[in-house]
Design a protein around this motif. Sequence first.
Motif, PDB file in Angstrom:
ATOM      1  N   ILE A 347       0.841  -1.207   0.000  1.00 41.50           N
ATOM      2  CA  ILE A 347       0.000   0.000   0.000  1.00 41.50           C
ATOM      3  C   ILE A 347       0.869   1.247   0.000  1.00 41.50           C
ATOM      4  CG2 ILE A 347      -1.620   1.333   1.406  1.00 41.50           C
ATOM      5  CD1 ILE A 347      -2.851  -1.352   2.262  1.00 41.50           C
ATOM      6  N   THR A 351       0.979   4.098  -2.890  1.00 35.40           N
ATOM      7  CA  THR A 351       0.666   5.489  -2.553  1.00 35.40           C
ATOM      8  C   THR A 351       1.828   6.403  -2.915  1.00 35.40           C
ATOM      9  OG1 THR A 351      -0.742   4.734  -0.746  1.00 35.40           O
ATOM     10  CG2 THR A 351       0.011   7.033  -0.683  1.00 35.40           C
ATOM     11  N   ASN A 740      -7.061   0.711  -0.652  1.00 35.80           N
ATOM     12  CA  ASN A 740      -5.936   1.517  -1.150  1.00 35.80           C
ATOM     13  C   ASN A 740      -6.187   1.974  -2.585  1.00 35.80           C
ATOM     14  OD1 ASN A 740      -2.853   1.024  -2.624  1.00 35.80           O
ATOM     15  ND2 ASN A 740      -3.096   2.551  -1.012  1.00 35.80           N
ATOM     16  N   GLU A 743      -8.656   4.789  -2.462  1.00 42.17           N
ATOM     17  CA  GLU A 743      -7.982   5.991  -1.947  1.00 42.17           C
ATOM     18  C   GLU A 743      -7.134   6.643  -3.039  1.00 42.17           C
ATOM     19  OE1 GLU A 743      -7.472   4.770   2.769  1.00 42.17           O
ATOM     20  OE2 GLU A 743      -5.861   4.427   1.354  1.00 42.17           O
ATOM     21  N   ASN A 744      -6.405   5.815  -3.802  1.00 38.04           N
ATOM     22  CA  ASN A 744      -5.587   6.370  -4.889  1.00 38.04           C
ATOM     23  C   ASN A 744      -6.459   6.984  -5.974  1.00 38.04           C
ATOM     24  OD1 ASN A 744      -3.190   5.718  -3.696  1.00 38.04           O
ATOM     25  ND2 ASN A 744      -2.962   3.765  -4.736  1.00 38.04           N
TER      26      ASN A 744
END
Length: 898
Positions: A347, A351, A740, A743-744
Amino acid sequence: MTTTVETHTTYSKSYTINEEERYMTQEDDWDRDLLLDPAWEKQQRKTFTAWCNSHLRKAGTQIENIEEDFRNGLKLMLLLEVISGERLPKPDKGKMRFHKIANVNKALDFICSKGVKLVSIGAEEIVDGNGKMTLGMIWTIILRFAIQDISVEETSAKEGLLLWCQRKTAPYRNVNVQNFHISWKDGLALCALIHRHRPDLIDYSKLRKDDPIGNLNTAFEVAEKFLDIPKMLDAEDIVNTPKPDEKAIMTYVSCFYHAFAGAEQAETAANRICKVLAVNQENEKLMEEYEKLASELLEWIRRTTPWLENRTAEQTMRAMQQKLEDFRDYRCIHKPPRVQEKCQLEINFNTLQTKLRLSNRPAFMPSEGKMVSDIANAWKGLEQVEKGYEEWLLIEIRRLERLDHLAEKFKQKCSMHESWTGGKEELLSKKDYESASLMEIRALMRKHEAFESDLAAHQDRVEQIAAIAQELNELDYHDAATVNTRCQGICDQWDNLGTLTQKRRDALERVEKLWETIDQLYLEFAKRAAPFNNWMDGAMEDLQDMFIVHSIEEIQSLITAHDQFKATLPEADKERMATMGIHNEILKIAQTYGIKLSGINPYTNLSSLDVSTKWDTVKHLVPLRDQMLQEEVARQQANERLRRQFAAQANIIGPWIQTKMEEISHVCVDIANSLEDQMNSLKQYEQNIINYKSNIDKLEGDHQLSQESLIFDNKHTNYTMEHVRVGWEQLLTTIARTINEVENQILTRDAKGISQEQLNEFRASFNHFDRKRNGMMDPDDFRACLISMGYDLGEVEFARIMTLVDPNNTGVVTFQAFIDFMTRETAETDTAEQVMASFKILASDKNYITVDELRRELPPDQAEYCISRMTRYVGTDSDAGALDYISFSSALYGESDL
């Protein structure tokens, strides 16, 4: 590519229309203001005159009366040339009215060419000296050339100028700029602007709010003397007017903005550098954290792998069970945190790469051997050696259990055999027949025949002993040497017994013709007692035989065999009574005929007492065997309950994990909801999964009880503990990776300004061509998707695009890579050239920058960051200690020196 161009074109047209409408609105407002408050006209006339003269003096002229001096259009054209820096058409030299109108029209045409729409302002009104129209025209010029180009934090014109004033005066007491009229009446706002940029010109601490005229005059005088800003307003007019003229104030304040534009440029450059350096520092911190976490995880894998690869078996059951307990601790205690660390590492890496890509930085390349693929390969190797470790442990435990059973059985049979053979060699070696009587010889002969029968009956036992010894050797029994020695001794002794038996038979046969008397009853007793005795020996051996079973069916089979044995006891009792009848007959004959018995049967060592004693022993062992079998039944029933208990939970947990995996995958492909809704749904799934952990722990407990009870199979379920563990770990990894990814996507959407509708379109297109529904497209599907969206792709262009969306040549395109590609060209990111230009402003156009300049313009921590990483400037035109900001800017973006 076609879609992007059309969007930009539409945006540009919209901007032009809005600008024209805005100027029209401003002019209409101006007309209404004059009609409502004539006092404003006086302020505007004075301010606009001074503003025009501030520019006309650069051409060596000025105006006295704003209505009269612009009537012929000559000074109006000159004013426009000065403020625009462009040449206007040549003016007409005549003094007739139409000459004047022609000159004014040239000026108005030039204003219109700059995107300004003039409403109700014609050349005739200016030539006729219409004051209202003349002031309106001058205000339009001021707006276009002095205010429109002001831009502060994405605001422009009036709003940008107001925001600039608010930013500059925010730290000052008694100053609250909210407009361009009453906020300036006390003069403190003007003094604050001057003090903010030139604190040496005004002592702000000595100013009083109750002295507005003094404050205003101070600002006017200082601005005119030191800042070359002419006095455009009267302090008394501003103070005595309830609401000062907004346009006059804006005109005067805009002069301050342009006077301090250089300082603003430096501040903007410093802010840009701070932003770039902050992003770089954060990225370097993430890189260091990745390196540290990767090193720790790889070191743990390096230490753990040899332990799992070690297949050295222990010699005792206790030691092997301890190995199994250690492995259980590894799976339940030591490995789960490492699984989370591996997931978190992936992750963090994704990120970091997203942040680097969004900030136009080169991709992060970890140290050699610490790539995500290296960690994945190391982890895969760990799981490969782990996969067979538990199976090997259980096989070894079974092997040791079997070995213990066989070793005990071997000892028991050897003891019984050795007990039987004890003294046999000595007896066979006697030559008692040389001095025996005929009756005794015959007795010895019959006795020897009985022994031969007995010897043949024990052949099976010797073969069993040899077979057990061979199996112990094949199973690698730790004390195989002792077993082999004892087995070899028994075999050698058995061969010797066979040789001695044959020799004695030969000797007896040689003297058999010399002896004729034989006692038939003794012989008959011996012949019947010997097999019965062997049967009882076998029965005793079977009744005391150890057993090992793993199911109720197996123990039931033993019970059935035992019941069958008990069914033979009545027949055996008949045989015992018949044998004892022969003995009783001997006694009866002896009594009847007065024969004195020696008390010894010449044909056998067995006596009636021996037969009775063994028979009593057999009857005693039968109920003991019953008890052992019933205890084993109870144990197998308990094991069956454990199997059913484990299966009941596993049959619920297994489908639950599969269902959650499918639900999570459905959340990610659902375009009806926003990314935030998807994130909320995924967070709820994550919490539900965390709450479900107690069920996994309970199942682990039941699994441990089963292993402690040596239960190795379960026909009530297809799910093993290993299946559930793997499914659980995959579920944890899937929910973490999916969160993740969303979120990205949110980070990409916010950074690049993607609307929810655009994101839904991207998702719909991606889902349509994701034929396998696994969240990834094959290259052929990706090409078809691009063609459907209007791309004209050749082989070379498509190969270039594939290097962007699939840099690792995995052969698939993820949704995140698809979004990055679709939004790549619209991203507004800083470049190395922009950072160099910002440093050049701070360095006053030099090719190097000094330590003092960095510490003066940048915050302390970022100034020291630059100083520690910049190399020394090697040019001959530098001061001592000069630093090379050009190489530093290129290095930030992974480029060579420009």
